[in-house]
Design an enzyme around this catalytic site. Structure first.
Site, PDB file in Angstrom:
ATOM      1  N   ASP A   1       0.710  -1.204  -0.108  1.00 36.27           N
ATOM      2  CA  ASP A   1      -0.016   0.150  -0.112  1.00 36.27           C
ATOM      3  C   ASP A   1       0.757   1.300  -0.130  1.00 36.27           C
ATOM      4  O   ASP A   1       0.471   2.306   0.069  1.00 36.27           O
ATOM      5  CB  ASP A   1      -0.828  -0.017   1.004  1.00 36.27           C
ATOM      6  CG  ASP A   1      -0.413  -0.384   2.524  1.00 36.27           C
ATOM      7  OD1 ASP A   1       0.754   0.306   2.870  1.00 36.27           O
ATOM      8  OD2 ASP A   1      -0.685  -1.319   3.332  1.00 36.27           O
TER       9      ASP A   1
ATOM     10  N   HIS B   1       6.479  -7.461  -1.524  1.00 37.47           N
ATOM     11  CA  HIS B   1       5.562  -7.698  -2.607  1.00 37.47           C
ATOM     12  C   HIS B   1       5.086  -6.573  -3.887  1.00 37.47           C
ATOM     13  O   HIS B   1       4.254  -6.512  -4.269  1.00 37.47           O
ATOM     14  CB  HIS B   1       4.280  -7.971  -1.963  1.00 37.47           C
ATOM     15  CG  HIS B   1       4.484  -9.519  -1.231  1.00 37.47           C
ATOM     16  ND1 HIS B   1       3.579  -9.704  -0.136  1.00 37.47           N
ATOM     17  CD2 HIS B   1       5.398 -10.626  -1.492  1.00 37.47           C
ATOM     18  CE1 HIS B   1       4.166 -10.831   0.433  1.00 37.47           C
ATOM     19  NE2 HIS B   1       5.126 -11.487  -0.579  1.00 37.47           N
TER      20      HIS B   1
END
Ligand code: ZN
Length: 245
Positions: free
Chosen positions: A106, A121
């Site tokens: 995020d 990731h």
């Protein structure tokens, strides 16, 4: 202040080589659901489970459906960092924290001001063209109504690691190095069940392994300090106690 929180505060105050390893729980306090949890994305209206939609093969074959889901469930363009993110950024600025290793995509650590963030990731804030490698921001996805396309005509994809895809080796190596050299390792907001979390923690050889997590983890037996509480409140309280926030 509880004795565990006092211990945490002492450790933070006395180290200049702290590494933080975080998972989805760090961002749930910013309103981003953990799609692996029961009340996360699983109970949603889509035909396939998130792990199928967010896979490499699904992206390649059903790109439009991928983006429908991605736009609706993964973007969170208005999510704001919480006290966990701000506390870690403050510790780094003060020269105490060396790196944040995160499983989240995020970008909230960057938003809070952290600099050395190792995103295992990837990041949903970054995009690139699969044909010419031109870089894009999230706007390209928000502005397109269907599949975002490059000016060269190529398909634009998120710079995130999809299921079936390998992690970025460079990020892994830097994470291993940071964890191996850390004096203090704080692990927060992760059950440590998801690859490669547990594997990375094994590189830590110090005696200040701190787990901050609501639930038990398989590493509880190895921890020197366990705090079963909200990670934002915990880190926020500790960093305020040493006057950095
Ligand atoms: Zn292109």
């Amino acid at each position: 202040m509880s004795s565990a929180l006092r211990q945490l505060t002492d450790i933070l105050q006395n180290s200049d080589n702290i590494v933080f390893f975080g998972g989805a729980g760090v961002s749930t306090e910013s309103g981003i659901p953990d799609f692996r949890s029961e009340d996360g994305l699983y109970n949603s209206e889509y035909k396939y489970p998130p792990e199928t939609i967010l896979s490499h093969s699904f992206f390649m074959k059903q790109t439009s459906e991928f983006y429908q889901f991605y736009r609706a469930k993964m973007l969170h363009p208005n999510a704001r960092p919480n006290d966990a993110h701000f506390a870690l950024a403050a510790l780094e600025k003060n020269g105490r924290l060396k790196a944040v290793v995160t499983q989240n995509v995020d970008g909230l650590h960057h938003k809070a001001g952290s600099v050395n963030v190792l995103e295992l990731h990837g990041s949903r804030g970054r995009y690139y063209c699969m044909t010419c490698a031109e870089n894009y921001t999230m706007d390209v996805v928000l502005e397109a109504s269907d599949i975002p396309l490059c000016s060269c005509g190529g398909t634009i994809r998120p710079d995130v690691v999809l299921f079936e895809e390998g992690l970025n080796q460079h990020v892994i190596e830097k994470s291993v190095q940071s964890i191996r050299e850390a004096e203090v390792l704080i692990v927060g907001g992760t059950s440590l069940n998801v690859y490669p979390a547990a594997g990375l923690i094994q590189y830590y050889s110090g005696d200040k392994l701190i787990l901050i997590n609501r639930d038990e983890t398989q590493y509880d037996g190895h921890a020197n300090l366990i705090i079963r509480d909200n990670i934002g409140e915990t880190l926020g309280a500790a960093v305020r106690a040493i006057g950095l926030m």
